[in-house]
Design a protein around this motif. Structure first.
Motif, PDB file in Angstrom:
ATOM      1  N   LYS A  97       0.906  -1.201   0.027  1.00 11.68           N
ATOM      2  CA  LYS A  97       0.108   0.065   0.076  1.00 11.68           C
ATOM      3  C   LYS A  97       0.871   1.391   0.035  1.00 11.68           C
ATOM      4  O   LYS A  97       0.637   2.222  -0.685  1.00 11.68           O
ATOM      5  CB  LYS A  97      -0.891  -0.037   1.168  1.00 11.68           C
ATOM      6  N   THR A  98       1.907   1.256   0.932  1.00 13.35           N
ATOM      7  CA  THR A  98       2.782   2.525   0.722  1.00 13.35           C
ATOM      8  C   THR A  98       3.497   2.689  -0.517  1.00 13.35           C
ATOM      9  O   THR A  98       3.792   3.921  -0.792  1.00 13.35           O
ATOM     10  CB  THR A  98       3.856   2.410   1.952  1.00 13.35           C
ATOM     11  N   HIS A  99       4.126   1.353  -0.955  1.00 14.47           N
ATOM     12  CA  HIS A  99       4.628   1.560  -2.083  1.00 14.47           C
ATOM     13  C   HIS A  99       3.657   2.425  -3.430  1.00 14.47           C
ATOM     14  O   HIS A  99       4.212   3.178  -4.131  1.00 14.47           O
ATOM     15  CB  HIS A  99       4.814   0.145  -2.523  1.00 14.47           C
ATOM     16  N   LEU A 100       2.505   1.944  -3.324  1.00 13.88           N
ATOM     17  CA  LEU A 100       1.749   2.585  -4.268  1.00 13.88           C
ATOM     18  C   LEU A 100       1.518   3.892  -4.297  1.00 13.88           C
ATOM     19  O   LEU A 100       1.521   4.691  -5.081  1.00 13.88           O
ATOM     20  CB  LEU A 100       0.452   1.744  -4.270  1.00 13.88           C
ATOM     21  N   VAL A 101       1.268   4.430  -2.745  1.00 14.72           N
ATOM     22  CA  VAL A 101       1.153   5.937  -2.784  1.00 14.72           C
ATOM     23  C   VAL A 101       2.271   6.617  -2.905  1.00 14.72           C
ATOM     24  O   VAL A 101       1.940   7.811  -3.536  1.00 14.72           O
ATOM     25  CB  VAL A 101       0.572   6.246  -1.357  1.00 14.72           C
ATOM     26  N   VAL A 102       3.499   5.961  -2.708  1.00 19.14           N
ATOM     27  CA  VAL A 102       4.640   6.910  -2.996  1.00 19.14           C
ATOM     28  C   VAL A 102       4.786   7.086  -4.449  1.00 19.14           C
ATOM     29  O   VAL A 102       5.113   8.096  -4.891  1.00 19.14           O
ATOM     30  CB  VAL A 102       5.902   6.085  -2.324  1.00 19.14           C
TER      31      VAL A 102
ATOM     32  N   LEU B 143       2.453   9.752  -5.612  1.00 18.99           N
ATOM     33  CA  LEU B 143       3.191  11.072  -5.236  1.00 18.99           C
ATOM     34  C   LEU B 143       4.123  11.311  -6.259  1.00 18.99           C
ATOM     35  O   LEU B 143       4.433  12.477  -6.774  1.00 18.99           O
ATOM     36  CB  LEU B 143       3.710  11.157  -3.973  1.00 18.99           C
ATOM     37  N   LYS B 144       4.876  10.501  -6.523  1.00 22.03           N
ATOM     38  CA  LYS B 144       6.353  10.563  -7.509  1.00 22.03           C
ATOM     39  C   LYS B 144       5.836  10.787  -9.006  1.00 22.03           C
ATOM     40  O   LYS B 144       6.291  11.828  -9.951  1.00 22.03           O
ATOM     41  CB  LYS B 144       7.220   9.509  -7.647  1.00 22.03           C
ATOM     42  N   ALA B 145       4.927  10.116  -9.431  1.00 21.15           N
ATOM     43  CA  ALA B 145       4.031  10.247 -10.607  1.00 21.15           C
ATOM     44  C   ALA B 145       3.555  11.840 -10.930  1.00 21.15           C
ATOM     45  O   ALA B 145       3.599  12.172 -12.062  1.00 21.15           O
ATOM     46  CB  ALA B 145       3.310   9.093 -11.093  1.00 21.15           C
ATOM     47  N   LEU B 146       2.739  12.013  -9.922  1.00 26.09           N
ATOM     48  CA  LEU B 146       2.214  13.302  -9.909  1.00 26.09           C
ATOM     49  C   LEU B 146       3.088  14.569 -10.097  1.00 26.09           C
ATOM     50  O   LEU B 146       2.903  15.449 -10.776  1.00 26.09           O
ATOM     51  CB  LEU B 146       1.053  13.641  -8.703  1.00 26.09           C
TER      52      LEU B 146
ATOM     53  N   GLY C 217       3.113  16.974  -3.684  1.00 20.62           N
ATOM     54  CA  GLY C 217       2.489  16.359  -2.723  1.00 20.62           C
ATOM     55  C   GLY C 217       3.458  16.026  -1.270  1.00 20.62           C
ATOM     56  O   GLY C 217       4.281  16.702  -1.618  1.00 20.62           O
ATOM     57  N   PHE C 218       2.861  15.493  -0.375  1.00 16.01           N
ATOM     58  CA  PHE C 218       3.727  15.481   0.928  1.00 16.01           C
ATOM     59  C   PHE C 218       3.264  14.094   1.592  1.00 16.01           C
ATOM     60  O   PHE C 218       2.096  14.087   1.769  1.00 16.01           O
ATOM     61  CB  PHE C 218       3.373  16.749   1.684  1.00 16.01           C
ATOM     62  N   PHE C 219       4.308  13.234   2.061  1.00 20.71           N
ATOM     63  CA  PHE C 219       4.075  11.921   2.603  1.00 20.71           C
ATOM     64  C   PHE C 219       4.271  12.102   3.858  1.00 20.71           C
ATOM     65  O   PHE C 219       5.152  12.892   4.699  1.00 20.71           O
ATOM     66  CB  PHE C 219       5.125  11.187   2.163  1.00 20.71           C
TER      67      PHE C 219
END
Length: 218
Positions: A90-95, A98-101, A109-111
């Motif tokens: 799950k964390t891999h996907l949201v990171v 963020l990178k792709a955006l 964005g901000f993690f």
């Protein structure tokens, strides 16, 4: 700035993928991601392209994340909530999102690990009121906010108030929020405690359902 020795783009800084030309990864050094997006070092190598799904649910989650980036509109305030047990990526996907955006649409964005975020806010609230105010305003207004591992601990009344404020503000102002959690959103007769609804409130969870696409990964 492109890396002249990059084997992927040959120093041009751009990668031709057929219908679209993207900025090469070499333009975005890992330390820049840590500074700009607050991505933990453990996930500096995480990308949507190197996520390896092994189940239909993981494949669907990956496709939802890719579609989210492709169709992202900062005015809509839409987000994603990934729900599932640990070690599902799950964390891999949201990171990766963020990178792709940032690469493709220049959206910053901000993690934040939710527990770490609450710890920092509580520290500033007791010691440095100005830093507390500035940090809270930033979290409320950043274009895309990741709340990783939401609900991982029993929350105090103060923590619930802060999370409720953040989610409600971002919901009302149509700002995108990406969430990962190990807990079901709604409580059931079988399990009244292990749900975000129990840990936050039905009102807050209702906003999460309305603002985010909920994806269950198993």
């Amino acid at each position: 700035m492109a890396d002249r020795n990059c084997p992927i783009c040959k120093g041009t800084g751009f990668v031709d993928k057929g219908n679209v030309v993207e900025l090469c990864h070499c333009r975005f050094k890992e330390e820049n991601f840590q500074r700009l997006l607050n991505i933990p070092k453990k996930f500096w190598s995480a990308e949507l392209d190197n996520y390896q799904p092994i189940s239909p649910a993981q494949r669907r989650a990956l496709q939802v994340c890719k579609d989210f980036v492709f169709n992202f509109d900062p005015e809509e305030g839409k987000g994603i909530t990934l729900v599932g047990p640990p070690q599902m990526g799950k964390t891999h996907l949201v990171v990766g999102v963020l990178k792709a955006l940032y690469r493709q649409k220049r959206i910053r964005g901000f993690f934040f690990d939710t527990k770490e975020m609450l710890f920092q806010l509580r520290f500033y609230a007791g010691a440095e009121e100005d830093k507390y105010s500035r940090m809270l305003k930033f979290l409320m207004r950043v274009p895309v906010l990741v709340l990783d591992d939401l609900g991982s601990e029993r929350l105090s009344d103060w923590s619930i108030e802060v999370l409720s404020l953040l989610i409600t503000y971002r919901y009302n102002h149509q700002l995108s929020t990406l969430i990962t959690t190990n807990y079901q959103l709604k409580k059931s007769e079988e399990d009244l405690l292990n749900s975000l609804e129990e840990r936050l409130s039905p009102g807050v969870v209702g906003k999460l359902f309305h603002m985010n696409e909920v994806v269950y990964i198993s």
